[in-house]
Design an enzyme around this catalytic site. Structure first.
Site, mmCIF file in Angstrom:
data_model
loop_
_atom_site.group_PDB
_atom_site.id
_atom_site.type_symbol
_atom_site.label_atom_id
_atom_site.label_comp_id
_atom_site.label_asym_id
_atom_site.label_seq_id
_atom_site.Cartn_x
_atom_site.Cartn_y
_atom_site.Cartn_z
ATOM 1 N N GLY A 108 -1.462 69.071 40.600
ATOM 2 C CA GLY A 108 -2.287 69.969 39.802
ATOM 3 C C GLY A 108 -2.106 69.744 38.308
ATOM 4 O O GLY A 108 -2.288 70.653 37.505
ATOM 5 N N GLY A 110 -3.989 67.868 36.501
ATOM 6 C CA GLY A 110 -5.275 67.676 35.815
ATOM 7 C C GLY A 110 -5.726 66.235 35.731
ATOM 8 O O GLY A 110 -6.219 65.802 34.683
ATOM 9 N N SER A 111 -5.590 65.473 36.834
ATOM 10 C CA SER A 111 -5.969 64.067 36.766
ATOM 11 C C SER A 111 -7.480 63.879 36.582
ATOM 12 O O SER A 111 -7.908 62.940 35.924
ATOM 13 C CB SER A 111 -5.491 63.321 38.016
ATOM 14 N N SER A 112 -8.293 64.795 37.121
ATOM 15 C CA SER A 112 -9.752 64.646 36.980
ATOM 16 C C SER A 112 -10.170 64.775 35.518
ATOM 17 O O SER A 112 -10.968 63.978 35.020
ATOM 18 C CB SER A 112 -10.495 65.711 37.776
ATOM 19 N N ALA A 114 -8.300 64.332 32.885
ATOM 20 C CA ALA A 114 -7.753 63.219 32.095
ATOM 21 C C ALA A 114 -8.604 61.962 32.308
ATOM 22 O O ALA A 114 -8.897 61.245 31.338
ATOM 23 C CB ALA A 114 -6.295 62.966 32.471
ATOM 24 N N ASP A 155 -8.046 72.200 30.442
ATOM 25 C CA ASP A 155 -7.412 70.940 30.855
ATOM 26 C C ASP A 155 -8.053 69.753 30.137
ATOM 27 O O ASP A 155 -7.379 68.780 29.781
ATOM 28 C CB ASP A 155 -7.477 70.767 32.384
#
Ligand code: MEV
Length: 322
Positions: A108, A110-112, A114, A155
């Site tokens: 969780g 926040g890879s999306s 980033a 994010d």
């Protein structure tokens, strides 16, 4: 320029989750786990993507077909980000993108967001658009909303600006705070949470009891504003108390789970100034602010409660060219 590599950080929510979706502030810090993205202009009118960590290899689409048809989950954010930034700046070239990640999407962090921010930054560099962090934030936030239709954008701001931010819904305020918290222990619950499901469950609670939920949001706002001051004054003990209060309010919103509650309670019993869940809840991570000399005890307590310690550094650099 024909080819560029950029990177953007993941994030950790410190205060104000959920309330920030509904026009209240939050505090977020960026972390040292990053997404890396290499992009190059090609002579074909295609969008090509390699993102092996999310199961995407040799994914190709015509530039005119961006956003159309079925898009695999792992390709969504990058594809829609290319579509949005290409449309906004009238670009039509072929582009080949490869992503690589320091961290698992599981935690969780926040890879999306980033990846989205990396995509927009890379296009800005390749086509000399000279986009500011605010411009990158705008296109990236639109991308996230196009895909998941929900979210405050905090994010995306963390990935674009980096550091520690006081953030108001949709980027109405994005204010850099000078530093983050020392000795912040991060514990992973081992349970993967789905942010959109949790936002929806809070929305259901709001629909059945708007007065109560709005009251909770307002209390979270007061805590978040106090937390900002205590961070500036380096009053860590007081900040810990605010974390405990913030966690109670998140419990009242129904987003905590027994595993997180246990990790939080044990961390406080072991001497942490305070602890709370971080992010949407339902799993993912908790954070505990600890006096330096108690850090080991707090870590052990979290492990004994079923958590895993994630060693992350906070207050890191925002999106940048590598
Ligand atoms: C999720 O990490 C935090 C939420 O506040 C959602 C958002 O702000 O987009 C629940």
């Amino acid at each position: 320029m024909k080819k560029v590599t950029v990177s953007a950080p993941g994030k950790l929510m410190l205060f104000g989750e959920h309330a920030v979706v509904y026009n209240h502030p939050c505090i977020v810090t960026s972390i040292n786990e990053r997404i890396y993205l290499t992009a190059e202009i090609t002579n074909f009118q295609n969008f090509e993507l390699q993102a092996p960590e999310v199961g995407i290899t040799n994914y190709t689409k015509n530039i005119n077909g961006l956003g159309k048809g079925k898009i695999p989950k792992g390709a969504k954010f990058v594809e829609i980000a290319v579509k949005n930034v290409f449309e906004k700046y009238s670009l039509k070239n072929g582009i080949k993108i490869t992503t690589q990640s320091d961290f698992s999407s599981e935690f969780g962090f926040g890879s999306s967001s980033a990846s989205t921010v990396c995509t927009v930054k890379a296009v800005s560099e390749l086509f000399k658009l000279n986009l500011s962090n605010k411009d990158i934030f705008e296109v990236s936030y639109k991308t996230v909303l196009d895909i998941q239709n929900k979210g405050s954008g905090f994010d995306v701001a963390a990935a674009a600006y980096g550091g520690t931010l006081y953030f108001l819904t949709e980027g109405k305020i994005i204010e850099a705070l000078p530093y983050s918290l020392p000795n912040l222990v991060v514990g992973y619950s081992g349970i993967k949470a789905d942010t959109v499901t949790l936002i929806n469950s809070v929305k259901d609670l709001f629909n059945s009891n708007p007065k109560m939920v709005e009251g909770i949001y307002e209390s979270i706002e007061l805590l978040t504003n106090s937390a900002k001051n205590e961070i500036l004054l380096k009053h860590w003990q007081l900040l810990g108390t605010l974390m405990n209060e913030n966690h109670k309010l998140l419990c009242a919103l129904g987003v905590s789970i027994p595993r997180l509650d246990e990790m939080i309670e044990q961390a406080v019993n072991a001497g942490a100034y305070g602890a709370k869940l971080s992010g949407a809840g339902g799993g993912d991570c908790m954070i505990a602010l600890s006096p330096k000399e108690k850090t080991k005890d707090v870590e052990n307590a979290i492990i004994n409660a079923g958590g895993k310690i994630l060693k992350v550094k906070m207050h890191t650099e925002g999106v940048k060219v590598e």
